[in-house]
Design an enzyme around this catalytic site. Sequence first.
Site, PDB file in Angstrom:
ATOM      1  N   LEU A  33       0.812  -1.216   0.000  1.00  0.00           N
ATOM      2  CA  LEU A  33       0.000   0.000   0.000  1.00  0.00           C
ATOM      3  C   LEU A  33       0.845   1.265   0.000  1.00  0.00           C
ATOM      4  O   LEU A  33       1.885   1.342   0.647  1.00  0.00           O
ATOM      5  CB  LEU A  33      -0.932  -0.006   1.224  1.00  0.00           C
ATOM      6  CG  LEU A  33      -1.877  -1.207   1.338  1.00  0.00           C
ATOM      7  CD1 LEU A  33      -2.793  -1.052   2.552  1.00  0.00           C
ATOM      8  CD2 LEU A  33      -2.698  -1.396   0.074  1.00  0.00           C
ATOM      9  N   GLY A  36      -1.569   6.294  -2.871  1.00  0.00           N
ATOM     10  CA  GLY A  36      -2.668   6.138  -3.832  1.00  0.00           C
ATOM     11  C   GLY A  36      -3.774   5.266  -3.247  1.00  0.00           C
ATOM     12  O   GLY A  36      -4.955   5.646  -3.242  1.00  0.00           O
ATOM     13  N   HIS A  37      -3.376   4.103  -2.717  1.00  0.00           N
ATOM     14  CA  HIS A  37      -4.361   3.236  -2.061  1.00  0.00           C
ATOM     15  C   HIS A  37      -5.017   3.965  -0.880  1.00  0.00           C
ATOM     16  O   HIS A  37      -6.225   3.875  -0.672  1.00  0.00           O
ATOM     17  CB  HIS A  37      -3.683   1.981  -1.490  1.00  0.00           C
ATOM     18  CG  HIS A  37      -3.022   1.106  -2.512  1.00  0.00           C
ATOM     19  ND1 HIS A  37      -1.658   0.931  -2.573  1.00  0.00           N
ATOM     20  CD2 HIS A  37      -3.539   0.344  -3.505  1.00  0.00           C
ATOM     21  CE1 HIS A  37      -1.366   0.093  -3.547  1.00  0.00           C
ATOM     22  NE2 HIS A  37      -2.476  -0.281  -4.140  1.00  0.00           N
ATOM     23  N   GLN A 148      -8.083   6.159 -10.663  1.00  0.00           N
ATOM     24  CA  GLN A 148      -8.021   6.586 -12.068  1.00  0.00           C
ATOM     25  C   GLN A 148      -6.711   6.142 -12.723  1.00  0.00           C
ATOM     26  O   GLN A 148      -6.625   6.012 -13.934  1.00  0.00           O
ATOM     27  CB  GLN A 148      -8.173   8.114 -12.141  1.00  0.00           C
ATOM     28  CG  GLN A 148      -8.040   8.723 -13.515  1.00  0.00           C
ATOM     29  CD  GLN A 148      -9.099   8.222 -14.498  1.00  0.00           C
ATOM     30  OE1 GLN A 148     -10.212   7.867 -14.108  1.00  0.00           O
ATOM     31  NE2 GLN A 148      -8.744   8.165 -15.764  1.00  0.00           N
ATOM     32  N   ASP A 150      -5.482   3.326 -12.980  1.00  0.00           N
ATOM     33  CA  ASP A 150      -5.766   2.161 -13.817  1.00  0.00           C
ATOM     34  C   ASP A 150      -7.073   2.416 -14.569  1.00  0.00           C
ATOM     35  O   ASP A 150      -8.106   1.799 -14.287  1.00  0.00           O
ATOM     36  CB  ASP A 150      -5.845   0.909 -12.943  1.00  0.00           C
ATOM     37  CG  ASP A 150      -4.529   0.651 -12.233  1.00  0.00           C
ATOM     38  OD1 ASP A 150      -3.645   0.034 -12.828  1.00  0.00           O
ATOM     39  OD2 ASP A 150      -4.367   1.125 -11.083  1.00  0.00           O
ATOM     40  N   GLN A 153      -8.962  -0.413 -16.324  1.00  0.00           N
ATOM     41  CA  GLN A 153      -9.550  -1.284 -15.299  1.00  0.00           C
ATOM     42  C   GLN A 153     -10.868  -0.689 -14.777  1.00  0.00           C
ATOM     43  O   GLN A 153     -11.877  -1.391 -14.661  1.00  0.00           O
ATOM     44  CB  GLN A 153      -8.551  -1.448 -14.156  1.00  0.00           C
ATOM     45  CG  GLN A 153      -9.074  -2.112 -12.915  1.00  0.00           C
ATOM     46  CD  GLN A 153      -7.959  -2.403 -11.927  1.00  0.00           C
ATOM     47  OE1 GLN A 153      -7.179  -3.321 -12.131  1.00  0.00           O
ATOM     48  NE2 GLN A 153      -7.862  -1.613 -10.877  1.00  0.00           N
ATOM     49  N   SER A 185       2.861   3.707  -7.619  1.00  0.00           N
ATOM     50  CA  SER A 185       2.514   2.333  -7.999  1.00  0.00           C
ATOM     51  C   SER A 185       3.348   1.390  -7.155  1.00  0.00           C
ATOM     52  O   SER A 185       4.513   1.683  -6.845  1.00  0.00           O
ATOM     53  CB  SER A 185       2.830   2.108  -9.480  1.00  0.00           C
ATOM     54  OG  SER A 185       2.938   0.723  -9.755  1.00  0.00           O
ATOM     55  N   ARG A 187       4.674  -1.110  -8.134  1.00  0.00           N
ATOM     56  CA  ARG A 187       5.781  -1.585  -8.972  1.00  0.00           C
ATOM     57  C   ARG A 187       6.941  -0.584  -9.058  1.00  0.00           C
ATOM     58  O   ARG A 187       8.001  -0.940  -9.582  1.00  0.00           O
ATOM     59  CB  ARG A 187       5.281  -1.918 -10.375  1.00  0.00           C
ATOM     60  CG  ARG A 187       4.420  -3.173 -10.416  1.00  0.00           C
ATOM     61  CD  ARG A 187       4.119  -3.636 -11.825  1.00  0.00           C
ATOM     62  NE  ARG A 187       3.604  -4.990 -11.840  1.00  0.00           N
ATOM     63  CZ  ARG A 187       2.297  -5.320 -11.927  1.00  0.00           C
ATOM     64  NH1 ARG A 187       1.397  -4.368 -12.022  1.00  0.00           N
ATOM     65  NH2 ARG A 187       1.932  -6.577 -11.924  1.00  0.00           N
TER      66      ARG A 187
HETATM   67  P1  AMP Z   1      -3.433  -2.336  -6.953  1.00  0.00           P
HETATM   68  O1  AMP Z   1      -3.011  -2.678  -5.554  1.00  0.00           O
HETATM   69  O2  AMP Z   1      -2.306  -1.887  -7.822  1.00  0.00           O
HETATM   70  O3  AMP Z   1      -4.284  -3.413  -7.578  1.00  0.00           O
HETATM   71  O4  AMP Z   1      -4.379  -1.068  -6.831  1.00  0.00           O
HETATM   72  C1  AMP Z   1      -5.526  -1.076  -6.015  1.00  0.00           C
HETATM   73  C2  AMP Z   1      -6.334   0.161  -6.301  1.00  0.00           C
HETATM   74  O5  AMP Z   1      -5.559   1.325  -6.024  1.00  0.00           O
HETATM   75  C3  AMP Z   1      -6.761   0.257  -7.770  1.00  0.00           C
HETATM   76  O6  AMP Z   1      -8.096   0.740  -7.837  1.00  0.00           O
HETATM   77  C4  AMP Z   1      -5.794   1.261  -8.336  1.00  0.00           C
HETATM   78  O7  AMP Z   1      -6.301   1.976  -9.440  1.00  0.00           O
HETATM   79  C5  AMP Z   1      -5.594   2.185  -7.142  1.00  0.00           C
HETATM   80  N1  AMP Z   1      -4.336   2.925  -7.275  1.00  0.00           N
HETATM   81  C6  AMP Z   1      -3.102   2.418  -7.517  1.00  0.00           C
HETATM   82  N2  AMP Z   1      -2.202   3.414  -7.650  1.00  0.00           N
HETATM   83  C7  AMP Z   1      -2.871   4.573  -7.489  1.00  0.00           C
HETATM   84  C8  AMP Z   1      -2.502   5.952  -7.506  1.00  0.00           C
HETATM   85  N3  AMP Z   1      -1.248   6.349  -7.731  1.00  0.00           N
HETATM   86  N4  AMP Z   1      -3.462   6.874  -7.306  1.00  0.00           N
HETATM   87  C9  AMP Z   1      -4.755   6.500  -7.086  1.00  0.00           C
HETATM   88  N5  AMP Z   1      -5.159   5.218  -7.051  1.00  0.00           N
HETATM   89  C10 AMP Z   1      -4.239   4.266  -7.243  1.00  0.00           C
END
Ligand code: AMP
Length: 284
Positions: A33, A36-37, A148, A150, A153, A185, A187
Amino acid sequence: MKVIRDPQKLGRLIKEVKRKGKSVGFVPTMGALHAGHLSLIKEARKENDFVAASIFVNPAQFGPAEDLKKYPRPLKNDLLLCRKQKVDLVFLPDQQAMYPQGFVTYVNVEELSNRLCGLSRPGHFRGVATVVAKLLNLIGPDRLYLGQKDAQQAIIVQRMVKDLNFPVKLRVLPTVRQEGGLALSSRNVYLNASQKPQATVLFKALSLARSLIDQGQTNAERIIRRMKELIARKKEARIDYVAIVDLEKLNPVKKIDQDCLICLAVKIGKTRLIDNLVITHEKN
Ligand code: AMP
């Protein structure tokens, strides 16, 4: 904060929450996390009586040559962050709980899943749609929070929610960026010190597109060409795609005379990064 691994136990707890008439907000994640999360969790906290998050590195959305094994899993810290944000429930299933032996049912959001990221990641969005459908069935939230960042997605999940009548309201929240514009991210930890500054080229390319449009450029092909030229100057950048598409079907647009999504995927070394920008067209 409750941490639940067993889907049946989850079902019982959710039933109890609903019986009390509480509204439920749900934030699905793959963990590792970052801010963003956390922005999604914070918004969910504001808008709902009960906040559920899931942490599940979903094997169904990874291709055979992708980073499933080495995807970061800092679970202890993730749980700490959730606790800090006053999450009520973290669902933490293992692979067996989500895909037990004999599992053969998948959700395929046709057309939208084969474009953009779907071209270089076949099966990815089938995995995403399937896991989101399962999680929605298990948790039954009133509101679902996605980022947003993704964009494809979010558009695919929105389509699925509509097509399959999931009784949930989708909330898509803005991309959280670090200094220099790089979208946060999980990643990004793969990037080394020399790659990190190169990774800001995705945001720079989007900013260039924005300024070209502000100067009156409406030709999508020309904008894409300028973005690609900019990216190509970075030593370790390899473009997967740069595209300008409509927001519903993700079809390429020729002229910027409607709302559209400028999106790109670029590999910096071995790390594949994505970013996007929504252009809203003011109608006079
Ligand atoms: P993930 O853990 O990468 O599957 O992401 C989980 C959620 O967090 C998804 O809805 C992503 O779009 C969102 N997310 C990931 N990175 C960001 C970010 N930088 N800003 C806003 N939301 C994000």
